[in-house]
Design a protein around this motif. Structure first.
Motif, short mmCIF file in Angstrom:
data_model
loop_
_atom_site.label_atom_id
_atom_site.label_comp_id
_atom_site.label_asym_id
_atom_site.label_seq_id
_atom_site.Cartn_x
_atom_site.Cartn_y
_atom_site.Cartn_z
N CYS A 10 0.86 -1.26 0.19
CA CYS A 10 -0.07 0.02 -0.23
C CYS A 10 0.91 1.29 0.05
N LEU A 11 0.44 2.31 0.29
CA LEU A 11 1.16 3.54 0.65
C LEU A 11 2.08 3.73 1.77
N GLY A 12 1.48 3.68 2.89
CA GLY A 12 2.14 3.79 4.20
C GLY A 12 2.77 2.54 4.70
N ASN A 13 2.22 1.65 4.65
CA ASN A 13 2.42 0.38 5.31
C ASN A 13 2.04 0.31 6.76
N ILE A 14 1.10 1.29 6.85
CA ILE A 14 0.59 1.07 8.48
C ILE A 14 -0.74 0.75 8.49
N ARG A 16 -3.56 -0.71 5.41
CA ARG A 16 -4.03 -1.79 4.52
C ARG A 16 -3.28 -2.70 4.45
N TYR A 47 7.01 7.11 4.28
CA TYR A 47 6.48 8.02 5.23
C TYR A 47 6.61 7.24 6.71
N ASP A 126 -8.49 3.60 1.02
CA ASP A 126 -7.46 3.97 2.12
C ASP A 126 -8.42 4.71 3.25
N TYR A 129 -7.73 8.78 6.60
CA TYR A 129 -8.23 9.89 7.03
C TYR A 129 -9.73 9.86 7.42
P1 4NP Z 1 -1.93 3.03 3.98
O1 4NP Z 1 -2.71 4.28 4.56
O2 4NP Z 1 -1.34 3.16 2.60
O3 4NP Z 1 -3.06 1.70 4.01
O4 4NP Z 1 -0.92 2.27 5.21
C1 4NP Z 1 -2.08 5.41 4.76
C2 4NP Z 1 -1.00 5.50 5.66
C3 4NP Z 1 -0.57 6.69 6.01
C4 4NP Z 1 -0.55 7.81 4.82
C5 4NP Z 1 -1.57 7.49 3.76
C6 4NP Z 1 -2.20 6.28 3.75
N1 4NP Z 1 0.09 8.94 5.19
O5 4NP Z 1 -0.04 9.95 4.16
O6 4NP Z 1 1.02 9.14 5.91
#
Ligand code: 4NP
Length: 157
Positions: A10-14, A16, A47, A126, A129
């Motif tokens: 995913c984007l942040g790896n925290i 999804r 990030y 995502d 937010y």
């Molecule tokens: P993820 O979610 O990609 O599912 O882990 C996000 C986590 C952090 C951010 C965006 C999406 N961020 O912008 O920090």
């Protein structure tokens, strides 16, 4: 026989992808396939390198009976070479993964996670937010999608 290696991205790896990894590992264990299949997750961004999953992801996973334990890391060129399946949570992740593709022979490995969703293709939204409802929606999508993906992997074992 070598283990099948699956990477969730995913984007942040925290949010999804660590949840996808945790649900997948839970189901692999339930099916007794942990000696044949392994999994990891990562983010396309830098990030949250070294971070634990988001506390809301941890709480949601626990509520659904899945334990989650992961340290955030960023996708590398080597990951694309070494994993057998690279599953993107959304179309933005999907195109970012392709930026690290150095050899076209690895291209078929890169797939959208929800290509395996029995209810239809698309992005895993995502939840970062939003509120708890979004985290549960992500859990439900990944839960049903992982069953189908594992059915496919198990067919080839
Ligand atoms: P993820 O979610 O990609 O599912 O882990 C996000 C986590 C952090 C951010 C965006 C999406 N961020 O912008 O920090």
């Amino acid at each position: 026989m070598a283990k099948i290696k699956v990477l969730f991205v995913c984007l942040g790896n925290i949010c999804r992808s660590p949840l996808a990894e945790a649900i997948f590992k839970h189901k692999v264990k339930e099916r007794g396939l942990e000696h044949q299949i392994e999994a990891d997750s990562c983010g396309t961004s830098n990030y949250h390198i070294g971070d634990n999953p988001d506390p809301r992801t941890i709480a949601n996973a626990k509520k659904n009976g899945v334990s989650i334990n992961h340290c955030g890391r960023q996708l590398s060129v080597e990951d694309i070479e070494s994993f057998d399946y690279i599953l993107a949570m959304d179309s933005s992740n999907f195109s970012n993964i392709h930026r690290l593709l150095k050899d076209e022979k690895h291209k078929p490995k890169i797939q959208m996670m929800r290509d395996y969703d029995p209810q239809g293709k698309g992005d895993v939204p995502d939840p970062y937010y939003g509120g708890e409802k979004g985290f549960q929606e992500v859990f439900d999508i990944l839960d049903r999608t992982m069953d189908r993906f594992l059915d496919k992997l198990a067919e080839g074992l």
